[in-house]
Motif scaffolding. Structure first.
Motif, PDB file in Angstrom:
ATOM      1  N   THR A 123      85.822  -4.493  18.591  1.00  0.00           N
ATOM      2  CA  THR A 123      86.713  -3.649  19.388  1.00  0.00           C
ATOM      3  C   THR A 123      86.480  -3.866  20.878  1.00  0.00           C
ATOM      4  O   THR A 123      87.414  -3.926  21.643  1.00  0.00           O
ATOM      5  CB  THR A 123      86.505  -2.157  19.072  1.00  0.00           C
ATOM      6  OG1 THR A 123      85.150  -1.825  19.321  1.00  0.00           O
ATOM      7  CG2 THR A 123      86.879  -1.835  17.650  1.00  0.00           C
ATOM      8  N   GLU A 169      85.592  -1.968  23.373  1.00  0.00           N
ATOM      9  CA  GLU A 169      86.302  -0.988  24.188  1.00  0.00           C
ATOM     10  C   GLU A 169      85.323  -0.009  24.811  1.00  0.00           C
ATOM     11  O   GLU A 169      84.207   0.156  24.334  1.00  0.00           O
ATOM     12  CB  GLU A 169      87.312  -0.213  23.341  1.00  0.00           C
ATOM     13  CG  GLU A 169      88.490  -1.031  22.877  1.00  0.00           C
ATOM     14  CD  GLU A 169      89.398  -1.469  24.013  1.00  0.00           C
ATOM     15  OE1 GLU A 169      89.484  -0.765  25.040  1.00  0.00           O
ATOM     16  OE2 GLU A 169      90.007  -2.531  23.873  1.00  0.00           O
ATOM     17  N   GLY A 199      87.393  -4.313  28.007  1.00  0.00           N
ATOM     18  CA  GLY A 199      88.115  -4.405  26.744  1.00  0.00           C
ATOM     19  C   GLY A 199      89.574  -4.648  27.059  1.00  0.00           C
ATOM     20  O   GLY A 199      89.923  -5.602  27.752  1.00  0.00           O
ATOM     21  N   ARG A 249      91.340  -2.147  28.541  1.00  0.00           N
ATOM     22  CA  ARG A 249      91.640  -1.079  29.492  1.00  0.00           C
ATOM     23  C   ARG A 249      91.354  -1.518  30.922  1.00  0.00           C
ATOM     24  O   ARG A 249      90.219  -1.808  31.272  1.00  0.00           O
ATOM     25  CB  ARG A 249      90.796   0.144  29.160  1.00  0.00           C
ATOM     26  CG  ARG A 249      90.918   1.261  30.169  1.00  0.00           C
ATOM     27  CD  ARG A 249      89.997   2.383  29.842  1.00  0.00           C
ATOM     28  NE  ARG A 249      90.678   3.275  28.934  1.00  0.00           N
ATOM     29  CZ  ARG A 249      90.269   4.503  28.659  1.00  0.00           C
ATOM     30  NH1 ARG A 249      89.170   4.966  29.194  1.00  0.00           N
ATOM     31  NH2 ARG A 249      90.933   5.271  27.845  1.00  0.00           N
TER      32      ARG A 249
END
Length: 93
Positions: A18, A20, A60, A62
């Motif tokens: 992921t 993140e 990530g 973002r």
């Protein structure tokens, strides 16, 4: 100094990578998500300040806006050097 903000990084879940991050604020009832971390990081920024720039950093998927500051002093050498140190600070609310 006690800060109320926490940054949590998720690297992997059961479906795979992921990579993140999440920014959370500590309350009496527990952690609450910070919906707009860029606003938090730029809250005290002075518009037009010398030696200051806003940079977009991808964490990530973002994008997060952070302020970078450069502090310089005058030197009497032919080739001046500027030591650099990076840090991210947040304020307690």
């Amino acid at each position: 100094m006690h800060h109320t903000y926490r940054m949590l990084r998720s690297v992997k879940n059961r479906f795979g990578s992921t990579n993140e991050i999440g920014i959370f604020e500590m309350h009496e009832s527990g952690l609450k998500e910070v919906a707009n971390p860029s606003e938090l990081f730029l809250d005290e920024r002075l518009a037009g300040a010398t030696g200051s720039a806003v940079v977009v950093s991808m964490e990530g998927t973002r994008p997060i806006l952070v302020e970078i500051q450069a502090l310089m002093t005058r030197r009497n050498m032919a080739m001046p050097s500027v030591p650099a140190q990076a840090s991210i600070t947040t304020k307690s609310r």
